[in-house]
Structure formats: C-alpha cells, structure tokens
Design an enzyme around this catalytic site. Structure first.
Site, PDB file in Angstrom:
ATOM      1  N   ALA A   8       1.491  53.645  -9.714  1.00 59.08           N
ATOM      2  CA  ALA A   8       2.092  54.319  -8.656  1.00 59.08           C
ATOM      3  C   ALA A   8       2.853  55.601  -9.259  1.00 59.08           C
ATOM      4  CB  ALA A   8       3.319  53.352  -8.103  1.00 59.08           C
ATOM      5  N   GLY A  63      -0.528  50.038 -10.440  1.00 57.16           N
ATOM      6  CA  GLY A  63      -1.196  50.011  -9.043  1.00 57.16           C
ATOM      7  C   GLY A  63      -2.758  50.417  -9.114  1.00 57.16           C
ATOM      8  N   GLU A  84      -4.268  47.161  -9.569  1.00 57.89           N
ATOM      9  CA  GLU A  84      -4.345  46.593  -8.627  1.00 57.89           C
ATOM     10  C   GLU A  84      -5.457  47.042  -7.515  1.00 57.89           C
ATOM     11  OE1 GLU A  84       0.359  45.110  -8.862  1.00 57.89           O
ATOM     12  OE2 GLU A  84      -0.101  47.043  -8.219  1.00 57.89           O
ATOM     13  N   GLU A 117       4.311  48.053 -15.740  1.00 54.13           N
ATOM     14  CA  GLU A 117       5.452  48.290 -14.834  1.00 54.13           C
ATOM     15  C   GLU A 117       6.848  47.701 -15.603  1.00 54.13           C
ATOM     16  OE1 GLU A 117       2.574  47.089 -13.926  1.00 54.13           O
ATOM     17  OE2 GLU A 117       2.018  47.514 -11.951  1.00 54.13           O
TER      18      GLU A 117
HETATM   19  N1  COA Z   1       3.451  58.508 -12.269  1.00 54.37           N
HETATM   20  C1  COA Z   1       4.058  59.747 -12.061  1.00 54.37           C
HETATM   21  N2  COA Z   1       3.132  60.467 -12.994  1.00 54.37           N
HETATM   22  C2  COA Z   1       2.313  60.303 -13.981  1.00 54.37           C
HETATM   23  C3  COA Z   1       2.103  58.758 -14.019  1.00 54.37           C
HETATM   24  C4  COA Z   1       2.867  58.051 -13.080  1.00 54.37           C
HETATM   25  N3  COA Z   1       2.246  56.583 -12.930  1.00 54.37           N
HETATM   26  N4  COA Z   1       1.269  58.666 -15.100  1.00 54.37           N
HETATM   27  C5  COA Z   1       1.144  59.973 -15.724  1.00 54.37           C
HETATM   28  N5  COA Z   1       1.878  60.896 -14.879  1.00 54.37           N
HETATM   29  C6  COA Z   1       1.762  62.230 -15.271  1.00 54.37           C
HETATM   30  C7  COA Z   1       2.673  62.442 -16.611  1.00 54.37           C
HETATM   31  O1  COA Z   1       4.034  62.668 -16.063  1.00 54.37           O
HETATM   32  C8  COA Z   1       1.929  63.841 -16.893  1.00 54.37           C
HETATM   33  O2  COA Z   1       2.516  64.745 -15.982  1.00 54.37           O
HETATM   34  P1  COA Z   1       3.023  66.266 -16.592  1.00 54.37           P
HETATM   35  O3  COA Z   1       1.703  66.846 -17.119  1.00 54.37           O
HETATM   36  O4  COA Z   1       3.390  66.966 -15.351  1.00 54.37           O
HETATM   37  O5  COA Z   1       4.151  65.893 -17.624  1.00 54.37           O
HETATM   38  C9  COA Z   1       0.758  63.790 -16.338  1.00 54.37           C
HETATM   39  O6  COA Z   1       0.329  62.746 -15.668  1.00 54.37           O
HETATM   40  C10 COA Z   1      -0.244  63.372 -17.680  1.00 54.37           C
HETATM   41  O7  COA Z   1       0.236  62.062 -18.384  1.00 54.37           O
HETATM   42  P2  COA Z   1       0.615  62.096 -19.886  1.00 54.37           P
HETATM   43  O8  COA Z   1       1.585  61.022 -19.983  1.00 54.37           O
HETATM   44  O9  COA Z   1       1.170  63.416 -20.271  1.00 54.37           O
HETATM   45  O10 COA Z   1      -0.761  61.566 -20.729  1.00 54.37           O
HETATM   46  P3  COA Z   1      -0.841  60.903 -21.860  1.00 54.37           P
HETATM   47  O11 COA Z   1      -2.379  60.732 -22.346  1.00 54.37           O
HETATM   48  O12 COA Z   1      -0.077  61.224 -23.035  1.00 54.37           O
HETATM   49  O13 COA Z   1      -0.298  59.418 -21.650  1.00 54.37           O
HETATM   50  C11 COA Z   1      -0.291  57.466 -20.100  1.00 54.37           C
HETATM   51  C12 COA Z   1      -1.267  58.639 -20.532  1.00 54.37           C
HETATM   52  C13 COA Z   1      -1.127  56.759 -18.996  1.00 54.37           C
HETATM   53  C14 COA Z   1      -0.284  56.469 -21.281  1.00 54.37           C
HETATM   54  C15 COA Z   1       1.069  57.759 -19.580  1.00 54.37           C
HETATM   55  O14 COA Z   1       0.993  58.797 -18.763  1.00 54.37           O
HETATM   56  C16 COA Z   1       1.839  56.648 -18.924  1.00 54.37           C
HETATM   57  O15 COA Z   1       2.534  55.806 -19.460  1.00 54.37           O
HETATM   58  N6  COA Z   1       1.982  56.782 -17.521  1.00 54.37           N
HETATM   59  C17 COA Z   1       2.726  55.772 -16.914  1.00 54.37           C
HETATM   60  C18 COA Z   1       1.849  54.572 -16.628  1.00 54.37           C
HETATM   61  C19 COA Z   1       2.891  53.420 -15.742  1.00 54.37           C
HETATM   62  O16 COA Z   1       3.715  53.028 -16.286  1.00 54.37           O
HETATM   63  N7  COA Z   1       2.181  53.201 -14.430  1.00 54.37           N
HETATM   64  C20 COA Z   1       2.651  52.148 -13.824  1.00 54.37           C
HETATM   65  C21 COA Z   1       3.704  52.834 -12.984  1.00 54.37           C
HETATM   66  S1  COA Z   1       4.501  51.755 -11.992  1.00 54.37           S
END
Ligand code: COA
Length: 254
Positions: free
Chosen positions: A63, A109, A112, A132
């Site tokens: 999400a 999500g 899911e 999460e």
């Molecule tokens: N919601 C909103 N934006 C997200 C996102 C999410 N769940 N997951 C990734 N993004 C965005 C990042 O903010 C980034 O945006 P930006 O370039 O404008 O800063 C872009 O996607 C790329 O992500 P980034 O974190 O730079 O890539 P990464 O390879 O370094 O890391 C992840 C990848 C997946 C490990 C990391 O993005 C992450 O932990 N995301 C959240 C996952 C999460 O907690 N999901 C559950 C949400 S309830």
C-alpha cells in the site's frame, strides 16, 4: 490510470503501472482494479486473467505509505482497509482463473494481491514479505487471514512478526507458487493457454467448490452453485412459465 486492462484473445491482463513507486497501491489504483474486475467477471469471452506489473524491481511494494499515512484512523479503517478488502475479495472470487506474475518485491499489499489470485508464477530473484509492522501497522488486506490458508502459520508469523523475507525457492517448496521461471509472464501465458482447452463452466465450478471448502465466502458460493443447479432444471422452466401464464405449475421433477 495506473492499472491497465488489456486483452489478447481469451486471456486478459491487469497490469500495475507505477514502477517509479514500485507499483505501490493507491486508492485510485484500487478503484481502477475494481472496475476492471467487474468488467472481466461478466465477459464470457475471457477465460483467464493475468495480474502483472510494470518494471523488474517490483510486482508491488504494498500500500502507498504516503497516501494512507495522511489519513486519520477512521478513514484508514474504512476507506483503506474495508474498501480494500472488498476489492481483494472481488479478485479472489472472480469467476475466471487468475494468475499472479511475481518479480522483484511482492510486499505487504502486493503479497496479499498475489494471494488473492488462483495461482502464482515467480521470477528467481523475487522476494515476498509482510513489512507492515516496520511502518507501525499490521497486514490489513487479509495477510493474516487469506494468506494463512495458503501458507503455514509459522511462515506467516516469520514474515508478519519477525520481518523475514521468503525466497522464490522457499515459496515454491511451500506450494505458494506453482513455478519459478526466468520469464514468469511467459510461463503464466503458457499456463493460461493450456487452460483454454478446459471447459469454462467446469473450471468456474471447480474454483467455487474449492473456495467453499476453504472458507472463501463459502455460504455464498454454495448458494450460487445450488442456484445454478436449480436454474438448469425443467421444473424451473415450468415454474416460470406457469407464473407467466397465471396457472398452477405441473412439476415433473426433472
Ligand atoms: N509506498 C509508497 N512509496 C513507496 C513504497 C510504498 N509502499 N515502496 C516504495 N516506494 C517508493 C519509494 O518511496 C521511492 O520513491 P522516491 O523515488 O520518490 O523516493 C520509490 O518507491 C523507490 O523505492 P526505494 O525505497 O528508493 O527503493 P529501494 O530499492 O531502495 O527499496 C524497498 C525498496 C521495497 C525495500 C523499499 O522501497 C521499501 O521498504 N518500501 C516499503 C515497503 C513496505 O513497507 N510496504 C508495506 C506498506 S504498508
């Protein structure tokens, strides 16, 4: 629109298309997904639905944290979680077989979403997780429920509580994915092509029966199956004809 619906003959494809945000789901995307599912459910010419995503880095990173993070608690519970559940249920209960094509991250999500499909194909480097709790919430789109019917409880706890990731190999060993493939979309298309040789009604009924046995809207599925059986009888035709002719029905039991 950041979720596209395309068709190639009897195979439809729902494609998440927000790769710069790792296909994180927004409410607009969820609404688009719900519209696409409604259209597909009623289209008799569609036999299989692939759920795919743009870019190799992620199927879906969950999400959209920025979007839900701005909501108050009541809106989060109602507009995000409850409405999201409705959409995920729609996908899970779609009359057509669905295949999720996983590459890169399938998180929260995103996992899911994959769990709501009937079958999953995965790229070797893909990773599954429920992160999460790391952002202060809990899996909210059935990660602690539907996912529990597909994976053993210790594995869901590993991900949801201990933050561990699941590799493609382990997901295959656990039966969560059907196949690991370097080109998972091509593998999913091959699976869908084989499906075209089967009976549409038989596959639909098999899906409903399996769901009824597994608690995926079981009572409604059983009523739908029973309604289909009753509606196919000569007695039903006689009952409706008699009602229209304002006479007593003569049921023959056929
Ligand atoms: N919601 C909103 N934006 C997200 C996102 C999410 N769940 N997951 C990734 N993004 C965005 C990042 O903010 C980034 O945006 P930006 O370039 O404008 O800063 C872009 O996607 C790329 O992500 P980034 O974190 O730079 O890539 P990464 O390879 O370094 O890391 C992840 C990848 C997946 C490990 C990391 O993005 C992450 O932990 N995301 C959240 C996952 C999460 O907690 N999901 C559950 C949400 S309830």
């Amino acid at each position: 629109m950041t979720i596209h619906l395309t068709r190639d003959g009897a195979i439809a494809e729902i494609r998440l298309d927000n790769p710069t945000k790792l296909n994180a789901l927004t409410l607009d995307m969820m609404a688009a997904l719900a519209d696409h599912l409604d259209a597909l459910d009623r289209d008799a010419s569609v036999r299989a639905v692939l759920v795919t995503a743009e870019g190799e880095r992620a199927f879906c990173a969950g999400a959209d944290i920025t979007a839900w993070g701005a909501l108050d608690a009541a809106s989060f519970a109602r507009d995000w979680i409850r409405d999201g559940h409705r959409m995920f249920d729609r996908l899970a209960r779609l009359s057509k077989p669905t295949i999720a094509v996983l590459q890169g991250h399938a998180l929260g999500g995103g996992l899911e979403l994959a769990a709501a499909c009937d079958l999953r194909v995965i790229a070797p480097a893909a990773r599954l997780a429920l992160p999460e709790t790391g952002v202060g919430i809990v899996p909210g789109w059935s990660g602690t429920q539907r996912l529990m019917r597909l994976l053993p409880e210790p594995v869901v706890k590993e991900m949801a509580i201990f933050g561990r990731r699941l590799s493609a190999e382990r997901a295959l060993a656990l039966g969560f994915v059907a196949e690991i493939a370097p080109d998972p979309r091509a593998a999913a298309l091959a699976i869908a092509a084989r499906l075209l040789e089967t009976s549409p009604r038989a596959t639909e009924i098999a899906k409903y029966m399996i769901h009824a046995g597994q608690g995926e809207d079981g009572p409604a599925m059983i009523e739908a199956l029973a309604a289909g059986m009753a509606a196919a009888t000569a007695d039903k035709a006689e009952g409706v004809a008699a009602f229209r002719a304002k006479r007593k029905p003569q049921f023959g039991g056929a």
